[in-house]
Enzyme design. Sequence first.
Site, PDB file in Angstrom:
ATOM      1  N   VAL A 103      52.402 -94.393   5.938  1.00 26.15           N
ATOM      2  CA  VAL A 103      52.848 -95.779   6.144  1.00 26.15           C
ATOM      3  C   VAL A 103      53.935 -95.814   7.218  1.00 26.15           C
ATOM      4  CG1 VAL A 103      52.268 -96.492   3.788  1.00 26.15           C
ATOM      5  CG2 VAL A 103      54.549 -95.606   4.278  1.00 26.15           C
ATOM      6  N   PRO A 160      59.808 -97.852  10.169  1.00 28.08           N
ATOM      7  CA  PRO A 160      60.584 -98.321  11.331  1.00 28.08           C
ATOM      8  C   PRO A 160      62.083 -98.269  11.076  1.00 28.08           C
ATOM      9  CG  PRO A 160      59.705-100.187  10.104  1.00 28.08           C
ATOM     10  CD  PRO A 160      59.211 -98.949   9.409  1.00 28.08           C
ATOM     11  N   GLU A 199      53.341 -85.204  11.212  1.00 28.28           N
ATOM     12  CA  GLU A 199      52.295 -85.272  12.237  1.00 28.28           C
ATOM     13  C   GLU A 199      52.943 -85.233  13.617  1.00 28.28           C
ATOM     14  OE1 GLU A 199      48.943 -85.099  12.355  1.00 28.28           O
ATOM     15  OE2 GLU A 199      49.502 -85.063  14.467  1.00 28.28           O
ATOM     16  N   GLU A 257      50.060 -90.640  20.994  1.00 23.79           N
ATOM     17  CA  GLU A 257      49.048 -91.662  21.233  1.00 23.79           C
ATOM     18  C   GLU A 257      48.389 -91.428  22.586  1.00 23.79           C
ATOM     19  OE1 GLU A 257      50.382 -95.681  20.337  1.00 23.79           O
ATOM     20  OE2 GLU A 257      51.543 -94.851  18.681  1.00 23.79           O
ATOM     21  N   LYS A 302      60.446 -82.499  12.228  1.00 26.10           N
ATOM     22  CA  LYS A 302      59.749 -83.606  12.904  1.00 26.10           C
ATOM     23  C   LYS A 302      60.738 -84.456  13.709  1.00 26.10           C
ATOM     24  CE  LYS A 302      57.082 -86.802  14.202  1.00 26.10           C
ATOM     25  NZ  LYS A 302      56.034 -86.671  15.179  1.00 26.10           N
ATOM     26  N   GLY A 352      61.891 -94.593  31.651  1.00 24.95           N
ATOM     27  CA  GLY A 352      62.454 -94.356  30.315  1.00 24.95           C
ATOM     28  C   GLY A 352      61.345 -94.259  29.292  1.00 24.95           C
ATOM     29  N   CYS A 381      58.287 -94.297  18.169  1.00 22.07           N
ATOM     30  CA  CYS A 381      58.921 -93.215  17.417  1.00 22.07           C
ATOM     31  C   CYS A 381      60.184 -92.599  18.010  1.00 22.07           C
ATOM     32  CB  CYS A 381      57.898 -92.124  17.156  1.00 22.07           C
ATOM     33  SG  CYS A 381      56.609 -92.712  16.044  1.00 22.07           S
ATOM     34  N   LYS A 430      63.441 -94.563  17.214  1.00 28.30           N
ATOM     35  CA  LYS A 430      63.741 -94.682  15.780  1.00 28.30           C
ATOM     36  C   LYS A 430      64.063 -93.312  15.172  1.00 28.30           C
ATOM     37  CE  LYS A 430      59.286 -94.412  13.356  1.00 28.30           C
ATOM     38  NZ  LYS A 430      59.351 -93.123  12.700  1.00 28.30           N
TER      39      LYS A 430
HETATM   40  N1  LIG Z   1      52.147 -93.601  16.062  1.00 34.59           N
HETATM   41  C1  LIG Z   1      52.216 -92.302  16.265  1.00 34.59           C
HETATM   42  O1  LIG Z   1      51.745 -91.798  17.285  1.00 34.59           O
HETATM   43  C2  LIG Z   1      52.865 -91.392  15.275  1.00 34.59           C
HETATM   44  C3  LIG Z   1      53.509 -91.905  14.150  1.00 34.59           C
HETATM   45  N2  LIG Z   1      54.088 -91.057  13.250  1.00 34.59           N
HETATM   46  C4  LIG Z   1      54.708 -91.573  12.027  1.00 34.59           C
HETATM   47  O2  LIG Z   1      53.643 -91.949  11.136  1.00 34.59           O
HETATM   48  C5  LIG Z   1      54.020 -93.095  10.367  1.00 34.59           C
HETATM   49  C6  LIG Z   1      52.976 -94.182  10.556  1.00 34.59           C
HETATM   50  O3  LIG Z   1      52.994 -94.559  11.905  1.00 34.59           O
HETATM   51  P1  LIG Z   1      51.829 -95.473  12.500  1.00 34.59           P
HETATM   52  O4  LIG Z   1      50.513 -94.994  12.019  1.00 34.59           O
HETATM   53  O5  LIG Z   1      52.081 -95.561  13.965  1.00 34.59           O
HETATM   54  O6  LIG Z   1      52.171 -96.874  11.809  1.00 34.59           O
HETATM   55  P2  LIG Z   1      51.233 -98.153  11.703  1.00 34.59           P
HETATM   56  O7  LIG Z   1      52.139 -99.303  11.608  1.00 34.59           O
HETATM   57  O8  LIG Z   1      50.207 -98.121  12.774  1.00 34.59           O
HETATM   58  O9  LIG Z   1      50.456 -97.943  10.326  1.00 34.59           O
HETATM   59  C7  LIG Z   1      51.079 -97.973   9.077  1.00 34.59           C
HETATM   60  C8  LIG Z   1      50.157 -98.683   8.096  1.00 34.59           C
HETATM   61  O10 LIG Z   1      50.686 -98.570   6.780  1.00 34.59           O
HETATM   62  C9  LIG Z   1      50.336 -99.747   6.078  1.00 34.59           C
HETATM   63  N3  LIG Z   1      51.168 -99.895   4.888  1.00 34.59           N
HETATM   64  C10 LIG Z   1      52.508-100.068   4.823  1.00 34.59           C
HETATM   65  N4  LIG Z   1      52.908-100.131   3.541  1.00 34.59           N
HETATM   66  C11 LIG Z   1      51.804 -99.990   2.774  1.00 34.59           C
HETATM   67  C12 LIG Z   1      51.577 -99.958   1.370  1.00 34.59           C
HETATM   68  N5  LIG Z   1      52.586-100.072   0.500  1.00 34.59           N
HETATM   69  N6  LIG Z   1      50.315 -99.807   0.934  1.00 34.59           N
HETATM   70  C13 LIG Z   1      49.306 -99.697   1.799  1.00 34.59           C
HETATM   71  N7  LIG Z   1      49.458 -99.705   3.133  1.00 34.59           N
HETATM   72  C14 LIG Z   1      50.693 -99.849   3.624  1.00 34.59           C
HETATM   73  C15 LIG Z   1      50.528-100.844   7.102  1.00 34.59           C
HETATM   74  O11 LIG Z   1      49.793-102.012   6.745  1.00 34.59           O
HETATM   75  C16 LIG Z   1      50.001-100.175   8.371  1.00 34.59           C
HETATM   76  O12 LIG Z   1      48.632-100.465   8.589  1.00 34.59           O
HETATM   77  C17 LIG Z   1      55.423 -93.463  10.839  1.00 34.59           C
HETATM   78  O13 LIG Z   1      56.339 -92.867   9.970  1.00 34.59           O
HETATM   79  C18 LIG Z   1      55.522 -92.837  12.218  1.00 34.59           C
HETATM   80  O14 LIG Z   1      56.852 -92.516  12.547  1.00 34.59           O
HETATM   81  C19 LIG Z   1      54.037 -89.706  13.415  1.00 34.59           C
HETATM   82  C20 LIG Z   1      53.406 -89.138  14.490  1.00 34.59           C
HETATM   83  C21 LIG Z   1      52.774 -89.942  15.523  1.00 34.59           C
HETATM   84  O1  LIG Z   2      56.186 -89.113  16.378  1.00 33.26           O
HETATM   85  C1  LIG Z   2      55.497 -89.672  17.211  1.00 33.26           C
HETATM   86  O2  LIG Z   2      55.199 -90.864  17.163  1.00 33.26           O
HETATM   87  C2  LIG Z   2      55.002 -88.931  18.406  1.00 33.26           C
HETATM   88  O3  LIG Z   2      55.899 -89.271  19.489  1.00 33.26           O
HETATM   89  C3  LIG Z   2      55.513 -88.763  20.748  1.00 33.26           C
HETATM   90  O4  LIG Z   2      54.249 -89.252  21.122  1.00 33.26           O
HETATM   91  P1  LIG Z   2      54.078 -90.698  21.800  1.00 33.26           P
HETATM   92  O5  LIG Z   2      55.294 -91.531  21.569  1.00 33.26           O
HETATM   93  O6  LIG Z   2      52.782 -91.218  21.339  1.00 33.26           O
HETATM   94  O7  LIG Z   2      53.942 -90.443  23.370  1.00 33.26           O
HETATM   95  P2  LIG Z   2      54.594 -89.408  24.406  1.00 33.26           P
HETATM   96  O8  LIG Z   2      53.521 -88.895  25.249  1.00 33.26           O
HETATM   97  O9  LIG Z   2      55.469 -88.442  23.748  1.00 33.26           O
HETATM   98  O10 LIG Z   2      55.475 -90.377  25.301  1.00 33.26           O
HETATM   99  C4  LIG Z   2      56.622 -91.028  24.792  1.00 33.26           C
HETATM  100  C5  LIG Z   2      57.310 -91.779  25.912  1.00 33.26           C
HETATM  101  O11 LIG Z   2      57.941 -90.867  26.806  1.00 33.26           O
HETATM  102  C6  LIG Z   2      57.520 -91.135  28.130  1.00 33.26           C
HETATM  103  N1  LIG Z   2      57.503 -89.874  28.903  1.00 33.26           N
HETATM  104  C7  LIG Z   2      56.859 -88.790  28.418  1.00 33.26           C
HETATM  105  C8  LIG Z   2      56.855 -87.609  29.110  1.00 33.26           C
HETATM  106  C9  LIG Z   2      57.531 -87.517  30.320  1.00 33.26           C
HETATM  107  O12 LIG Z   2      57.569 -86.466  31.017  1.00 33.26           O
HETATM  108  N2  LIG Z   2      58.168 -88.617  30.782  1.00 33.26           N
HETATM  109  C10 LIG Z   2      58.181 -89.798  30.103  1.00 33.26           C
HETATM  110  O13 LIG Z   2      58.789 -90.776  30.558  1.00 33.26           O
HETATM  111  C11 LIG Z   2      56.157 -91.758  27.988  1.00 33.26           C
HETATM  112  O14 LIG Z   2      55.799 -92.503  29.112  1.00 33.26           O
HETATM  113  C12 LIG Z   2      56.355 -92.603  26.755  1.00 33.26           C
HETATM  114  O15 LIG Z   2      56.951 -93.831  27.089  1.00 33.26           O
HETATM  115  C13 LIG Z   2      55.427 -87.233  20.669  1.00 33.26           C
HETATM  116  O16 LIG Z   2      54.955 -86.724  21.907  1.00 33.26           O
HETATM  117  C14 LIG Z   2      54.495 -86.804  19.532  1.00 33.26           C
HETATM  118  O17 LIG Z   2      54.517 -85.388  19.411  1.00 33.26           O
HETATM  119  C15 LIG Z   2      54.964 -87.444  18.230  1.00 33.26           C
HETATM  120  O18 LIG Z   2      54.083 -87.105  17.181  1.00 33.26           O
END
Ligand SMILES: NC(=O)C1=CN([C@@H]2O[C@H](COP(=O)(O)OP(=O)(O)OC[C@H]3O[C@@H](n4cnc5c(N)ncnc54)[C@H](O)[C@@H]3O)[C@@H](O)[C@H]2O)C=CC1
Ligand SMILES: O=C(O)[C@H]1O[C@H](OP(=O)(O)OP(=O)(O)OC[C@H]2O[C@@H](n3ccc(=O)[nH]c3=O)[C@H](O)[C@@H]2O)[C@H](O)[C@@H](O)[C@@H]1O
Length: 664
Positions: A207, A210, A278, A282, A337, A388, A393, A396
């Site tokens: 989930v 933020p 994880e 993206e 993480k 920037g 993530c 936060k």
């Molecule tokens: N977006 C990314 O690339 C990455 C995110 N993370 C972490 O993973 C977590 C999730 O991130 P995202 O997938 O981006 O968030 P997201 O906002 O895309 O998805 C979270 C989902 O959880 C659901 N949710 C919230 N409370 C709920 C509940 N009580 N029961 C059922 N569903 C519920 C929401 O409706 C939403 O669809 C965060 O902690 C983030 O920091 C980690 C690595 C990469």
């Molecule tokens: O916890 C998360 O959500 C994830 O956050 C980042 O992934 P993400 O935010 O999807 O994308 P990045 O490729 O890391 O880029 C983050 C930001 O930095 C910027 N960036 C990245 C690399 C760089 O050399 N310069 C730069 O400005 C990107 O444009 C972007 O705005 C991490 O790379 C993942 O390992 C992690 O799981």
Amino acid sequence: MDLPSSSSTDCSSDVLGNVGNGSPGLSCTSGNLRLNSPSPDLRTQEANGTSLSECDHSRQNSINCGAIPYFQPVEITKICCVGAGYVGGPTAAVIALHNPHIKFTVVDGDETKINQWNSRHLPVHEVGLKEILRVTRDGTESVTFISEPNVFERSRTLSSLLSVSESETSFNRYGNKITVPSRLPNLFFSVDVLREISEAEIILIAVNTPTKTHGIGAGKVTDMTAIEAVSKQIALHAKSGTIIVERSTVPCRTSETIEKIIKTYRQDSDLEILSNPEFMAEGTAISDLLHPSRVIIGSRPTPSGRRAAAALSSIYEAWVPRSKIITVNTWSAELSKLVANAMLAQRVSSINSISAICEATGADINEVAHSVGLDPRIGDQFLQAGVGFGGSCFKKDILSLIYLAEGLRLSEVAEYWQQVLTINDWQRKRFARIVITCLNGTLTGKKLTVLGYAFKKDTADKRDSPSVECIKMLLEDTPAEIAIYDPCCNQDTVKEEMKTLIGREVLKKNGGPINVCVEPYEACWDSHAIIIMTDADEFRTSLNKSPASKAEGSSIDPRPFQHSVPTESELLSLQTYLSSHLNTTDPFQRLKDEPPCEKDCSLCKLKTQRKLSRDERMDWSRIANHLQEPKWVFDGRGVLDIDEMAALGVRVKAIGKPNGVVYT
Ligand SMILES: NC(=O)C1=CN([C@@H]2O[C@H](COP(=O)(O)OP(=O)(O)OC[C@H]3O[C@@H](n4cnc5c(N)ncnc54)[C@H](O)[C@@H]3O)[C@@H](O)[C@H]2O)C=CC1
Ligand SMILES: O=C(O)[C@H]1O[C@H](OP(=O)(O)OP(=O)(O)OC[C@H]2O[C@@H](n3ccc(=O)[nH]c3=O)[C@H](O)[C@@H]2O)[C@H](O)[C@@H](O)[C@@H]1O
């Protein structure tokens, strides 16, 4: 119940409880713990990709190696993931792909999102995601084909080669006939959160976490609302012995909080809580999940904690080499993480701080980054200067780290990490100021074009996007028009967001300056300045090659395969390879029909935003002819070749490039 420790404390039993040869009920030819899988075929193949020597090596490197007693293997048949977002959906797809014997259900309170996951229109766009979902969510037909490189390409008549009866001659000629059995669907998306929680043996929590926007700690501390809600649901509905896995990024010691919440509702709790953060990014989510640099599993250092870690590890071992699965204590996993994201962001802020020095001294940021990155101790990743970092993530997670340090009265540590955010904020504003200054300090009456709206290329995610902030700053200087184009973002969604963030009057149709375009040329026409905010490949000049992308999939033929039946990964790479060569999405003809859409499906009607194909570049000469003098382009991502643009009569101002400083 844990069995008494029959094995010795040396590496015949490793940290995950995997025991060496001769252990009852376990096969360990590759050192992997084998569960009682009803479908050993593909799974065993995939897992056996880890060689004995690799396994032995990993044992030596395992933290706490040998500290674990023998235990009964846990049979996993049902996994539930709570949260169907950017992490939940792709994670589930990849785990389900490699564990066809496990029923995997992703649940979410957001019904619209679940309906999208169950439709042709997925809520998350990642290269390769759809292909995996077509297999796991929809199931496949059995297929027989020839494992001979280039056969499909030579024949170019797929149907004759795929049908056994018709292609016997081909098989005889080329040999290596391969039959891949059919698959039943094993990935499901549902809103029935409680039922799925009550049936699962493993529950992944994915989930959102933020930053709090109100109350105590607003703007700093992690908002634990969703984690708290899920913990309560788990406490009330999970069955005895369920393994809870934190996939969300959470503050250090959150598992303790979860445990406390669970104990509030369930005194006799025997639920084990693991941390399994994880690390995917993206835009490259599927590639990152298929080939992770590491899988971190944090557990309590107790037999039941380690048994739970072993059960989770066995799921990953279906495709991840054992040497990449690292077991640590729960707090280390949670903290690592936050630290990983903080250190990645720190590199971006470091190089961005140097970009300003380059502009003032005549040094070139690309040359500096390249020179510095060649030192293997530094490395060349994450040294691209720009507008920037953005995304949901980095900021936060650094805020969470700062809050932790402050709580521990480590003010110097908190200040250190705060500086990473300060530089990021400064760099974003600095870029917008450069644009306004170069345009003589006034935007009044001018048309500006913003290329890139999401926080980076290959994603439609707009959370904390530098582009949005830049647009807001530019608007304050009252330009006549700001045309926005992003190859991945949907036009209506961008308009809706602008309306919410700034007000409905800002949109062109209401007499405002914001004009969201569906193609780049319309956006750039008659513009006084183009501002590049993401590193989308489309925006690059022809001489400026894009860095090799992990997201694009394999262009190498994976045949001949190592085993008689290819693994799902091998099939996927062959599918990608053949698809690109034969221009078909289903070269094996094994996919079943996608779920049908309703007659008037609004998502089918949405315009596809990407007007150029993935490899196509914008024609800068065409654009240059239609820019207003003095033809300004502001390159916030280093995607342009300045000399190539100069030849077109275009002035480029790029981050970290010499600012009119000449050699004397
Ligand atoms: N977006 C990314 O690339 C990455 C995110 N993370 C972490 O993973 C977590 C999730 O991130 P995202 O997938 O981006 O968030 P997201 O906002 O895309 O998805 C979270 C989902 O959880 C659901 N949710 C919230 N409370 C709920 C509940 N009580 N029961 C059922 N569903 C519920 C929401 O409706 C939403 O669809 C965060 O902690 C983030 O920091 C980690 C690595 C990469
Ligand atoms: O916890 C998360 O959500 C994830 O956050 C980042 O992934 P993400 O935010 O999807 O994308 P990045 O490729 O890391 O880029 C983050 C930001 O930095 C910027 N960036 C990245 C690399 C760089 O050399 N310069 C730069 O400005 C990107 O444009 C972007 O705005 C991490 O790379 C993942 O390992 C992690 O799981």
